[in-house]
Design an enzyme around this catalytic site. Structure first.
Site, PDB file in Angstrom:
ATOM      1  N   LYS A 174      12.309 -17.480 -32.550  1.00 25.64           N
ATOM      2  CA  LYS A 174      11.716 -18.036 -33.764  1.00 25.64           C
ATOM      3  C   LYS A 174      12.826 -18.594 -34.655  1.00 25.64           C
ATOM      4  O   LYS A 174      13.667 -17.843 -35.150  1.00 25.64           O
ATOM      5  CB  LYS A 174      10.918 -16.959 -34.503  1.00 25.64           C
ATOM      6  N   THR A 205       5.393 -15.545 -47.578  1.00 28.57           N
ATOM      7  CA  THR A 205       5.433 -15.529 -46.109  1.00 28.57           C
ATOM      8  C   THR A 205       5.551 -14.120 -45.543  1.00 28.57           C
ATOM      9  O   THR A 205       5.954 -13.943 -44.398  1.00 28.57           O
ATOM     10  CB  THR A 205       6.622 -16.370 -45.624  1.00 28.57           C
ATOM     11  N   THR A 208       4.794 -12.785 -41.475  1.00 26.88           N
ATOM     12  CA  THR A 208       4.709 -13.883 -40.502  1.00 26.88           C
ATOM     13  C   THR A 208       4.982 -13.421 -39.073  1.00 26.88           C
ATOM     14  O   THR A 208       4.277 -13.811 -38.140  1.00 26.88           O
ATOM     15  CB  THR A 208       5.695 -15.006 -40.871  1.00 26.88           C
ATOM     16  N   GLY A 209       6.029 -12.606 -38.881  1.00 24.46           N
ATOM     17  CA  GLY A 209       6.376 -12.179 -37.530  1.00 24.46           C
ATOM     18  C   GLY A 209       5.305 -11.310 -36.903  1.00 24.46           C
ATOM     19  O   GLY A 209       4.943 -11.494 -35.732  1.00 24.46           O
TER      20      GLY A 209
END
Length: 265
Positions: A174, A205, A208-209
């Protein structure tokens, strides 16, 4: 109707933006039945992680066996595992499960707080990653696990090969921390898939992962191939980031239900 079954093994986020909470929201939004094994409990909000407490391995093992032996599972996602003993326990469990496994090798939080003991890194390298269908490290986790530091897109390929050498069948590197477009590299060492999305002007954010890995697991549970599942998940997380919203005084979460709030055409 029987919904595809997805199991997350991860930590609980009391603020609801990441971890088990984000995983289950994602699985619901993508039309699957989410189940959970809690490996650790965090005291966490929009400003950071104030503390975490891992569960004993026997509690994690009991949760996992309770779900898998009775209900079954069509994909597994792992997240925060905190300690070497938990990594080793979960690696043994997923290695004996006939389902694709997405390993998100969580090392630090969005705010930079450590979520994995340094003593657990060898177990991640030697036991957890070899059991993975797909690993989804960010650039900090690549450095933590392999020593490879990525400063531009050209480094994504080197990072991918370094992670693949540890045993997963596929890796998604990523590149969200790089400047420019949000670019990720998916590869099994032979086939390469470059996934791009415009960088969005949104600081909210958190999660997100976790959300991306869970979205991939949901796709695999539906029978998609790894490249198909990753592309679908990339589209989902891009929309979730665009709809991210403020919460508390720090970094807000992505919006897991963004598709439900789109105007009807």
């Amino acid at each position: 109707m029987r919904l595809p079954l997805v199991l997350t093994v991860a930590g609980s986020d009391s603020g609801g933006g990441a971890g088990i909470q984000a995983d289950l929201k994602t699985m619901l939004a993508l039309g699957t039945h989410g189940m959970s094994v809690i490996a650790a409990v965090t005291a966490q909000n929009s400003r950071g992680v104030q503390g975490y407490w891992e569960l004993p391995p026997e509690a994690v093992r009991a949760q996992y066996r309770s779900v898998v032996d009775d209900i079954g599972v069509q994909a597994v996602k792992t997240g925060m595992l905190a300690s070497a003993s938990l990594v080793e326990t979960v690696a043994e469990l997923i290695a004996g499960t006939d389902a694709p496994v997405v390993v998100d090798p969580v090392g630090v939080s969005k705010h930079g707080d450590p979520l994995l003991a340094r003593s657990a890194l060898d177990s991640v390298r030697g036991l957890l990653l070899p059991a993975a269908t797909l690993a989804t490290p960010n650039l900090d986790e690549v450095t933590q696990l392999t020593g490879v530091e990525v400063v531009d897109e050209r480094g994504l390929r080197e990072a991918a090969h370094a992670i693949l050498a540890l045993g997963p069948r596929w890796v998604l590197i990523k590149g969200g921390h790089l400047p420019g477009d949000a670019v990720d590299l998916l590869t099994d060492g032979t086939d390469e898939h470059w996934l791009r999305a415009p960088r969005l002007d949104n600081r909210h954010t958190h999660g997100t992962g976790c959300t991306l890995a869970s979205a991939i697991a949901a796709g695999l549970a539906k029978g998609l191939t790894v490249p198909e599942a990753v592309r679908a998940a990339k589209e989902y997380i891009t929309g979730a980031i665009a709809a991210g919203f403020p919460l508390g005084g720090g970094i807000g979460p992505v919006d897991h239900g963004w598709r439900f709030r789109q105007p009807l055409s």
